[in-house]
Design a protein around this motif. Structure first.
Motif, short mmCIF file in Angstrom:
data_model
loop_
_atom_site.label_atom_id
_atom_site.label_comp_id
_atom_site.label_asym_id
_atom_site.label_seq_id
_atom_site.Cartn_x
_atom_site.Cartn_y
_atom_site.Cartn_z
N LYS A 173 0.81 -1.22 0.00
CA LYS A 173 0.00 0.00 0.00
C LYS A 173 0.85 1.27 0.00
CE LYS A 173 -0.52 0.17 5.03
NZ LYS A 173 -1.49 0.17 6.16
N TYR A 175 3.01 1.99 -2.02
CA TYR A 175 3.18 2.43 -3.42
C TYR A 175 2.27 3.62 -3.71
CZ TYR A 175 3.72 2.06 -8.51
OH TYR A 175 3.99 2.32 -9.84
N THR A 176 1.05 3.59 -3.18
CA THR A 176 0.14 4.72 -3.36
C THR A 176 0.30 5.74 -2.23
OG1 THR A 176 -1.62 3.43 -2.28
CG2 THR A 176 -1.56 3.45 -4.69
N ASP A 181 2.50 6.06 -7.68
CA ASP A 181 1.55 5.92 -8.78
C ASP A 181 1.29 7.24 -9.50
OD1 ASP A 181 0.31 6.75 -6.34
OD2 ASP A 181 -1.66 6.37 -7.23
N LYS A 182 1.54 8.36 -8.83
CA LYS A 182 1.30 9.67 -9.46
C LYS A 182 2.28 9.94 -10.60
CE LYS A 182 -1.95 10.88 -6.54
NZ LYS A 182 -3.38 11.00 -6.98
N GLY A 185 2.33 5.51 -12.59
CA GLY A 185 1.11 4.78 -12.87
C GLY A 185 0.87 3.67 -11.86
N SER A 186 -0.20 2.91 -12.07
CA SER A 186 -0.56 1.86 -11.13
C SER A 186 0.49 0.76 -11.11
CB SER A 186 -1.93 1.27 -11.50
OG SER A 186 -1.85 0.63 -12.77
N ASP A 189 0.72 -1.93 -13.84
CA ASP A 189 1.19 -1.43 -15.13
C ASP A 189 2.62 -0.90 -15.09
OD1 ASP A 189 -1.36 -1.92 -16.28
OD2 ASP A 189 -2.11 -0.01 -15.52
#
Length: 270
Positions: A173, A175-176, A181-182, A185-186, A189
């Motif tokens: 978690k 990562y976000t 992710d900003k 990306g996700s 991906d």
């Protein structure tokens, strides 16, 4: 007459001291089409002398002013002691120092590895051989220094990471939470080229000196750093790996960064 001599000596001493500078510049990035706040710290510059240079990348949510005031508060003294020019670019709150595939105005790998180095080479008396140029950072900056340093292996001779975020796979978690992710990306991906261990093959022939360290109580980063150390060892890539008591906090990385700058100086003297 004595008063006159004293005044002359005082002026001379002041002039000598004032030639050591903390310079704040907004440096334009053509690729991002914006100016990046940067702090440049020089020793007492002498005519016809060139100096070593080290690029220092701050952590997530930090900035160069914070680095100068709290993270490496004796950096001005180190510039004079080591006769080195330090360059502290603002990596934004959450850029992760990458060339983002989704944000055109977040291309910090190119800015630091090409545009900023080029600017410093043109405007400051730095040695241009890679053996006299280093890059280091901590946390997000440790990731950035490792990836930029290896990508531009013909530019940087020594690369250092303190409590670096070296494995996005283990973030979960975070990562976000850390807004990776900003800019990338996700996670499903994520391009594998943004993973630090994707640089291992390049490191085998990069002719660089590597330093990695992490605090043993750093629950966020210690497993990542141990894993990367094991990968480098398995690949027979020479590097210095250090574990010391400490958490993921300013107390740890302030001491760590000071130690790494000392090790950089030993490398430069070889």
């Amino acid at each position: 007459m004595k008063n006159l001599i004293s005044i002359v000596c005082l002026v001379a001493c002041f002039s000598h001291f004032s030639s050591q500078k903390i310079i704040r510049q907004d440096i334009f990035s053509p690729k991002m089409n914006k100016k990046i706040k940067t702090i440049i710290i020089t020793p007492d510059l002498q005519p016809d002398v060139t100096y070593k240079s080290v690029y220092i990348l701050h952590g997530y949510s930090r900035n160069p002013e914070r680095t100068l005031q709290k993270d490496i508060p004796d950096l001005v003294l180190k510039a004079q002691e080591y006769q080195t020019i330090y360059i502290l670019p603002d990596g934004n709150y959450n850029s992760w120092y990458v060339d983002s595939p989704i944000k055109k105005d977040s291309q910090y790998q190119t800015f630091i590895g090409e545009e900023l180095v080029g600017f410093i080479n043109r405007n400051y008396p730095v040695k241009t051989e890679k053996k006299f140029r280093g890059i280091l950072g901590w946390s997000m900056g440790g990731y950035g220094a490792t990836n930029i340093g290896v990508t531009y292996r013909k530019i940087f001779g020594v690369v250092g990471s303190s409590c670096g975020a070296l494995d996005f796979r283990s973030f979960g978690k975070e990562y976000t939470n850390y807004q990776v992710d900003k800019v990338l990306g996700s996670f499903p991906d994520l391009d594998v080229n943004f993973l630090t261990d994707s640089k291992i093959e390049l490191m085998k022939t990069a002719s660089q000196y590597y330093i990695f360290d992490c605090g043993t109580e750093d629950d966020q980063m210690i497993t990542q750093n141990r894993k990367f150390h094991d990968q480098l060892t398995h690949a027979k890539i020479g590097h210095l790996y250090i574990e010391s008591p400490g958490k993921h906090d300013p107390e740890y990385w302030s001491q760590s960064l000071s130690n790494q700058l000392s090790l950089f100086e030993r490398y430069f003297k070889k």
